[in-house]
Each structure stands twice: as C-alpha cells, then as structure tokens.
Design a protein around this motif. Structure first.
Motif, PDB file in Angstrom:
ATOM      1  N   ASN A  59       0.071  -1.057  -0.089  1.00 28.18           N
ATOM      2  CA  ASN A  59      -0.059   0.084   0.695  1.00 28.18           C
ATOM      3  C   ASN A  59       1.087   1.486  -0.070  1.00 28.18           C
ATOM      4  OD1 ASN A  59      -2.555  -1.487   0.243  1.00 28.18           O
ATOM      5  ND2 ASN A  59      -3.293  -1.387   2.097  1.00 28.18           N
ATOM      6  N   ASP A  60       0.549   1.828  -0.896  1.00 28.92           N
ATOM      7  CA  ASP A  60       0.774   3.504  -0.449  1.00 28.92           C
ATOM      8  C   ASP A  60       0.732   4.401   0.638  1.00 28.92           C
ATOM      9  OD1 ASP A  60       1.015   6.333  -1.445  1.00 28.92           O
ATOM     10  OD2 ASP A  60       2.307   6.175  -2.790  1.00 28.92           O
ATOM     11  N   ARG A  61       1.644   4.717   0.941  1.00 27.37           N
ATOM     12  CA  ARG A  61       1.185   5.099   2.382  1.00 27.37           C
ATOM     13  C   ARG A  61       0.549   6.921   2.365  1.00 27.37           C
ATOM     14  NH1 ARG A  61       0.133   2.242   5.845  1.00 27.37           N
ATOM     15  NH2 ARG A  61       1.408   0.564   3.698  1.00 27.37           N
ATOM     16  N   ARG A  66      -0.881   7.095   0.009  1.00 25.03           N
ATOM     17  CA  ARG A  66      -2.896   7.033  -0.229  1.00 25.03           C
ATOM     18  C   ARG A  66      -3.929   7.038   1.181  1.00 25.03           C
ATOM     19  NH1 ARG A  66      -4.263   3.501  -5.057  1.00 25.03           N
ATOM     20  NH2 ARG A  66      -6.781   3.998  -5.486  1.00 25.03           N
ATOM     21  N   HIS A 104      -6.612   0.109   0.226  1.00 21.90           N
ATOM     22  CA  HIS A 104      -6.260   1.548   1.155  1.00 21.90           C
ATOM     23  C   HIS A 104      -6.927   1.583   1.883  1.00 21.90           C
ATOM     24  CE1 HIS A 104      -3.328   1.679  -2.230  1.00 21.90           C
ATOM     25  NE2 HIS A 104      -2.012   2.280  -1.774  1.00 21.90           N
TER      26      HIS A 104
END
Length: 123
Positions: free
Chosen positions: A21-23, A25, A75
C-alpha cells in the motif's frame, strides 16, 4: 449465531500484502474518514458451511464462513483499521464456488442484520 448448532464467521482476505500500500494514499483515506467519509471496498465472496471433521466435543457447531476476497480497497481497509472508522464493503457472493446451499446463502441478509455476539464454547 445462525442457530443453536451453527455460527457465522466473517473474514476479509486481502489479495496483496499491506506493505504494497502507498503510505500517502492510506493517510489521505484516514484524513477523509476523520471528516466522516465512509469509503467502499469491493470483494468477491464465498459462503462455506462446514462441520468439524475432528468431532471435537467442545465445538460441535457447524461453522458458516463468509469469506470476502478483497479486489479493490486495500488502502481503504488499512486506513479504516488505522483510524478505527467504518468502511462499506460491496460483496459479490459467488454461489457456484461456495460450499453452501442456495437456501443457506438466502439467509445471509437476515443473519448479518442481527447484532454481533461473542461466541463461547464448552471447556
């Protein structure tokens, strides 16, 4: 509780690890949730109704396992867990892939509308 001899358990299974996961986002969803947004995730689900193969005396109940395989919303779910906020789940139940009868699946809306309860077994 489905009935005296059966209990429903519900699981969400991510399709990728949280480390993917993109932090930024995730943090953005946390901010939105703190403002009252309730995002929607999407899953394909199965319902399995199984009896213990071991015949354990302290757990003779049938287990209804409603498993949601997360397709979209990784997310959002991490943000919800972080923020302690709700997330909506759009679940598409795959009847042909489930180990349950059609009449069992038809009971799910009423069962999920019941208040949640803790389950105890004999010791």
């Amino acid at each position: 509780m489905v009935d005296a001899d059966a209990h429903l358990y519900e699981f969400v299974v991510p399709m990728v690890p949280p480390t993917w996961n993109d932090r930024e986002r995730v943090d953005e969803y946390v901010r939105l949730m703190e403002l009252g947004t309730v995002p929607t995730a999407v899953a394909i689900s199965t319902l399995d109704v199984c009896q213990s193969a071991l015949g354990l005396a302290d757990d003779p109940a049938a287990h209804w396992g409603l498993t949601h395989f997360l397709l979209d919303g990784h997310h959002k779910l991490e943000a919800a867990a972080t923020a302690g906020r709700p997330v909506r789940l759009l679940s598409l139940l795959a009847l042909g892939e489930s180990l349950a009868r059609a009449d069992d699946a038809a009971r799910l809306p009423a069962l999920r509308a019941q208040p949640r309860s803790a389950r105890t077994t004999g010791t």
